[in-house]
Design an enzyme around this catalytic site. Structure first.
Site, short mmCIF file in Angstrom:
data_model
loop_
_atom_site.label_atom_id
_atom_site.label_comp_id
_atom_site.label_asym_id
_atom_site.label_seq_id
_atom_site.Cartn_x
_atom_site.Cartn_y
_atom_site.Cartn_z
N HIS A 153 23.74 2.35 -16.78
CA HIS A 153 23.05 1.97 -18.02
C HIS A 153 22.37 0.63 -17.73
O HIS A 153 22.90 -0.19 -16.96
CB HIS A 153 24.11 1.81 -19.11
CG HIS A 153 23.59 1.59 -20.49
ND1 HIS A 153 23.02 0.40 -20.89
CD2 HIS A 153 23.55 2.40 -21.56
CE1 HIS A 153 22.67 0.50 -22.17
NE2 HIS A 153 22.97 1.70 -22.59
N ASP A 230 32.07 -0.81 -16.41
CA ASP A 230 31.47 -0.50 -17.71
C ASP A 230 32.27 0.67 -18.27
O ASP A 230 32.11 1.81 -17.83
CB ASP A 230 29.99 -0.14 -17.52
CG ASP A 230 29.37 0.46 -18.77
OD1 ASP A 230 30.07 0.58 -19.80
OD2 ASP A 230 28.18 0.80 -18.72
N GLN A 233 31.93 4.45 -22.09
CA GLN A 233 32.07 5.88 -22.36
C GLN A 233 33.48 6.38 -22.10
O GLN A 233 33.85 7.44 -22.59
CB GLN A 233 31.07 6.68 -21.50
CG GLN A 233 29.61 6.36 -21.77
CD GLN A 233 29.15 6.74 -23.17
OE1 GLN A 233 29.73 7.60 -23.82
NE2 GLN A 233 28.10 6.09 -23.64
N LYS A 256 31.21 2.45 -30.25
CA LYS A 256 31.41 3.76 -29.63
C LYS A 256 32.87 4.20 -29.74
O LYS A 256 33.21 5.33 -29.41
CB LYS A 256 31.00 3.73 -28.15
CG LYS A 256 29.50 3.52 -27.91
CD LYS A 256 29.18 3.71 -26.44
CE LYS A 256 27.95 2.97 -25.98
NZ LYS A 256 26.69 3.43 -26.52
N CYS A 395 18.64 4.53 -21.85
CA CYS A 395 18.81 3.23 -21.18
C CYS A 395 19.23 3.40 -19.73
O CYS A 395 20.02 2.60 -19.21
CB CYS A 395 19.80 2.34 -21.93
SG CYS A 395 19.27 1.97 -23.59
#
Lengths: 439, 159
Positions: A153, A230, A233, A256, A395
């Site tokens: 991303h 990261d 998700q 999220k 993104c």
């Protein structure tokens, strides 16, 4: 409500999938899922990888905070200040526990983007000489290397490009295989003695592929590089224990994670947070301030300058608790079934999945193109049927360029998504090419 | 007609499939040339448009528009329809059409009351349905933005 009370009935337990009744109870917790769109159609929300919907308890926690406890935290000795501080720190404990961390290892940030930038700027400030001897490990010199992947991303790419530009470090990256997995075939050429930071997404927000975390972390550890995960998700959809994974830093967002916008978290191993120089400076992050110089508070406060997003943090704490009480094993098991339903779109004539079509090591995030129909147009036809998907580059322009497309459509599921919704999506998708006369 | 069918009218789908002006063309000696590259950063759609302006005693005229690009059916069709519409028009006409088309796109699906203006737009009135989808208005305006910028770069608007 405080985060010591239960926020929902407990889930089905380890390994079990949600029953129909449990899934119905989950959905009933999300007011927005009851609305209709585009002329009375039931909403089929398949854009949770962009932002999730929020259960009532999260919304109520924010309202309750403003109605009952609102005050500045970590300052003031009145009762409201005490209660606000307690709610803020209880939320930190809830979020920390959710990812297996200690409360002192969780820094509130406005979001995951801010969390990654915080780490990058801490390296930058250390390189500029700030942070004294303790910050020595974060100092970069020209020729040092920072490793990312072509699947990142932009939030886990651009901050590192900028850090390189400021310090003379060199950005290197892993490629992506044709089926959308990270290509680590040149692992030892990319991660070398020059590598100082290895930053990568736990799960791609485009392909849904789970990264080979252990392999990357082991390679980074061999050369003494810091690792930045990261986890945007992964944390909402999988059981994630960050210290057990062994990453140095990780970033994830509240919105999220069934929580509010405007709040996220940086996880950092305690000794690293203690050694890192501050980034945003000002009130609340200091110890002693004179006109000549300032000393800084220990982490996490060192990285939390200014008035914090207290109500949102409280909401994020409740969201983490809601998921924890349902059980992340059950969430993951449910979403594995949804992922299996989602990847079946690859069987629709003219539909090409960008990413793995097998169900191993992937989440229920599936990007795709439809031959002869632009992603925007695909999204529009689905939207007309009440089906919300994301269209564009999500993104991740370099990853789209890797696959020779400017844009894809993306369907993503969450704990509240049903298999029937995915079936409705597949049926609508199957009609897209006929609508545009490209059959 | 559903909102979706209002948006994807036959004329739009036809232009998307068989776009007019696609493929950058050389600008003849003695004409003014201007080129512009426009992107829609939210979706990655892009267009590179070249305008060919002939200048004579009577004034400046768009002699030809040619372009390359990739994007959704709305951006491709809109650029195609615009190419047909402005070719052979003097620059004052083009400016007027640009204003009318922007007004149409701001109409939130209601269209324009001005029959004369709608007549002037011709096939471009087919984009009325697009104006009820805020996220798609930019798609319809991408080619128009490239035309405006190309004309500015050609020097034809000077003086």
């Amino acid at each position: 409500m405080t985060t010591t009370d239960a926020v929902r009935p407990t889930g089905p337990g380890l390994g079990a999938v949600l029953s129909d009744a449990e899934l119905a109870a989950v959905r009933a917790d999300f007011p927005l899922l009851g609305r209709t769109v585009r002329g009375g159609r039931p909403l089929v929300y398949l854009d949770s990888a962009a932002t999730s919907q929020k259960p009532s308890v999260v919304l109520e926690a924010e309202v309750d905070f403003y109605e009952q406890r609102n005050a500045a935290v970590h300052r003031g000795a009145h009762q409201l200040a005490e209660e606000a501080t307690e709610a803020f720190e209880a939320a930190r404990e809830a979020v920390a526990a959710f990812v297996g961390a200690g409360a002192g290892e969780i820094v509130w940030t406005p979001g995951a983007t801010a969390a990654i930038n915080l780490v990058a700027y801490a390296f930058s400030n250390a390189t500029a000489g700030r942070g004294g001897a303790a910050a020595e490990p974060f100092r970069l010199v020209p020729g040092d290397e920072i490793v990312v992947t072509a699947a990142e991303h932009h939030a886990n790419l651009v901050p590192w490009q900028e850090l390189c530009a400021r310090t003379g470090a060199v950005l290197r990256w892993f490629g992506v295989t044709d089926d959308g997995r990270l290509d680590l075939s040149n692992l030892d050429e990319v991660i070398t003695e020059r590598t100082r930071v290895v930053a990568f997404a736990h799960v791609s927000n485009v392909t849904g592929a789970v990264a080979p975390v252990a392999e990357l972390l082991a390679a980074a550890r061999r050369v003494g590089a810091y690792t930045v995960l990261d986890a945007c998700q992964s944390v909402p959809n999988l059981p994630v224990d960050l210290p057990a994974l062994g990453v140095d830093f990780a970033a994830f967002s509240g919105h999220k994670l069934l929580g509010p916008t405007g709040v996220g978290a940086l996880y950092g191993r305690r000794e690293l947070l203690e050694a890192m120089p501050p980034v945003t400076t000002g009130g609340s992050m200091v110890e002693v301030v004179t006109m000549e110089a300032t000393t800084y508070a220990p982490p996490p406060q060192r990285f939390e300058a200014g008035t914090q997003m207290v109500a949102q943090a409280v909401g994020m704490g409740v969201a983490a608790q809601w998921l924890g009480e349902l059980g992340m094993e059950a969430v993951a098991a449910h979403e594995r079934e949804l992922a299996a339903e989602l990847v079946k779109i690859a069987e629709i004539p003219g539909v090409r999945v960008i990413g793995p079509v097998d169900t191993a090591d992937r989440l229920a995030v599936v990007s795709f193109v439809v031959d002869g129909v632009h992603a925007h147009d695909v999204g529009q036809v689905l939207d007309d049927r009440g089906i919300a998907v994301r269209v564009g580059h999500h993104c991740a322009q370099p990853l789209h360029r890797r696959f020779g497309v400017a844009a894809t459509a993306r369907a993503s599921a969450s704990v509240y998504t049903t298999a029937d919704e995915i079936i409705a999506f597949r049926e609508a998708l199957a009609g897209v090419r006929a609508f545009f006369g490209v059959d | 007609m559903s909102s979706l069918e209002q948006m994807y009218q036959a004329v739009i789908l036809d232009h998307a499939k068989h776009p007019v002006g696609r493929g950058l063309a050389e600008v003849p000696e003695g004409h003014l040339a201007g080129e512009s590259h426009q992107v829609n950063p939210t979706c990655g759609d892009e267009v590179t448009l070249r305008v060919d302006v002939s200048v004579d005693a009577a004034g400046s005229t768009v002699a030809a528009v040619s372009w390359e690009g990739q994007g959704c059916s709305i951006s491709q069709a809109s650029t195609s329809v615009m190419t047909e519409l402005v070719t052979g028009r003097d620059l004052a006409d083009v400016a007027r059409l640009d204003t009318i088309f922007h007004d149409l796109m701001s109409s939130r699906g209601k269209g324009l009351d001005d029959d004369e203006a709608l007549d002037a737009l011709g096939d471009a009135t087919a984009f009325t349905g697009v104006s009820q989808y805020p996220a798609r208005i930019k798609c319809a305006l991408l080619g128009w933005a490239a035309l405006k910028d190309s004309l500015a770069r050609s020097g034809a608007l000077a003086g």
